[in-house]
Design an enzyme around this catalytic site. Structure first.
Site: not given
Ligand code: NAD
Ligand code: DAU
Length: 358
Positions: A162, A136-138, A166
């Site tokens: 989260y 993810t970009d998060e 990741k």
């Protein structure tokens, strides 16, 4: 000897299932799906494959080393594509444990079992094998309004449990390439939307609340920005990276469609006003509720690398994709009813009553 199988973990979730359906349509071959079938995993999403003897959905955990090893040995896949994860930021704030267990420990177990499998393949199968990790970009944290978009060299700065889980999984994947030579690829994508998304996430939640005349709970001022990509485009990008990505590399994937949350909610309301007109405009249901703790302000993706190296770019414009998605939810009430179980309703109560918007 390696077969034409691929193993797709988390293949009964939103993106994984879209990927499996897309793979079957494009490649003909049936992936073996390993999925724990948590609240977010739904065999119904793969219902169109039921009755096909070649379709295999195995219920199990990526953290179960014996099971993963058995599946690898039995099916001899030429690739593992890892979608399995706990994926909802709000849930990671309430109960981070599952995120560490699946996203960190589970990914580690899957990686190590894959390494053991890969090491004993014959030379040509070893050379052809890929482990593709969907991320993810998060992991990059948050941007100010004028900051340049995230590139593959942006330092990791995760802000939610989260995102941190990741990020940890991405680091493990990287280490397995550098230390052991496992042929890995990692993709970091922005917000997906489209068919079969679990209605805890912004877009399906807003569509379904609006249809039921419930408040549309916008966190904070609603001016947080996300980059939106149709899930079909994400699947095409993953297939392209699997096919031609450089080993050990990471590829950012984005839709080039930055929108504030309010813009998204207003677009959903306008589409519903058109497709399913009610007594009042749906936008009258918009309700600002207390913000998500640690809420990242803006995400934006610089997807130049995947365009230049692999020729991939998004093909579905955000407005058309959003309209298509609203229409999909209107047409698939049975799927919606199937996923809105007691556990789902309990989560909605827990998340939104705490915000004063039960
Ligand atoms: P999702 O929550 O809809 O699906 C996750 C799937 O993984 C479910 O089917 C679930 O049952 C399964 N799963 C969970 N724990 C498991 C375990 N221990 N073992 C095996 N299966 C398990 O998530 P999604 O939105 O489809 O996201 C898929 C992947 O893509 C995730 O890794 C997520 O981080 C990443 N991603 C999502 C988005 C997005 O916008 N949704 C964007 C970029 C990246
Ligand atoms: O950026 C990629 C990520 O996108 C993925 O890694 C995650 O798995 C995926 O869940 C998604 O994370 P977000 O937190 O951005 O998605 P979500 O749909 O939960 O929220 C989108 C935005 O909408 C975010 O700014 C929070 C806001 N929001 C969300 C909900 C559920 C609201 O304002 N109200 C809501 O009720």
């Amino acid at each position: 000897m390696s077969t034409d199988f691929i193993l797709v973990t988390g293949g009964a979730g939103f993106i994984g299932a879209n990927f499996v359906l897309n793979w079957v349509a494009q490649e003909g071959a049936r992936p073996v799906v390993l999925d724990k079938l948590t609240y977010a995993g739904n065999p119904e999403t793969l219902a169109s494959l039921q009755g096909d003897a070649r379709h295999q959905l195995v219920q199990g955990d990526i953290g179960d080393a014996a099971l993963v090893s058995r599946l690898l040995t039995e099916h001899q896949p030429r690739a593992v594509v890892n979608f399995a994860a706990e994926s909802h930021v709000d849930r990671s704030i309430v109960s981070p444990d599952a995120f560490v267990n699946t996203n960190v420990v589970g990914t580690f177990t899957l990686l190590h079992a894959t390494l053991d499998y890969w090491r004993v393949l014959d030379a040509s199968a070893r050379a052809a094998f890929r482990f593709l990790h969907v991320s993810t970009d998060e992991v990059y944290g948050t941007l100010g309004p004028d900051d340049p978009a995230f590139s593959e060299t942006t330092p990791y700065a995760p802000n939610s449990p989260y995102a941190a889980s990741k990020a940890a999984s991405d680091h493990l994947v990287r280490s397995y390439f550098h230390t052991y030579g496992l042929p890995t690829l990692t993709t970091n994508c922005s917000n997906n939307y489209g068919p079969f998304q679990f209605p805890e996430k912004l877009i399906p939640l807003m569509i379904l609340n609006a249809l039921e005349g419930k408040p549309l709970p916008v966190y904070g001022d609603g001016l947080n920005v996300r980059d939106w990509l149709h899930v079909a485009d994400h699947c095409t990008a993953i297939r392209r990276v699997l096919e031609a990505g450089r080993l050990g590399e990471t590829y950012n994937i984005g839709g080039n469609a930055e929108r504030t949350n309010l813009q998204i909610v207003q677009a959903i309301c306008a589409t519903l006003d058109d497709l399913r007109p009610g007594a009042r405009p749906y936008a009258s249901l918009v309700t600002h509720v207390p913000d998500r703790p640690g809420h990242d302000r803006r995400y934006a993706i610089n997807a130049t690398k995947i365009l230049q190296e692999l020729g991939w770019q998004p093909s579905i414009a955000a407005e058309a994709g959003l309209r298509q998605t609203v229409a999909w939810y209107l047409a698939h009430q049975a799927w919606v009813d199937g996923v809105r179980t007691g556990a789902y309703r309990q989560w909605i109560d827990q998340n939104y009553s705490a915000r004063g918007n039960a």
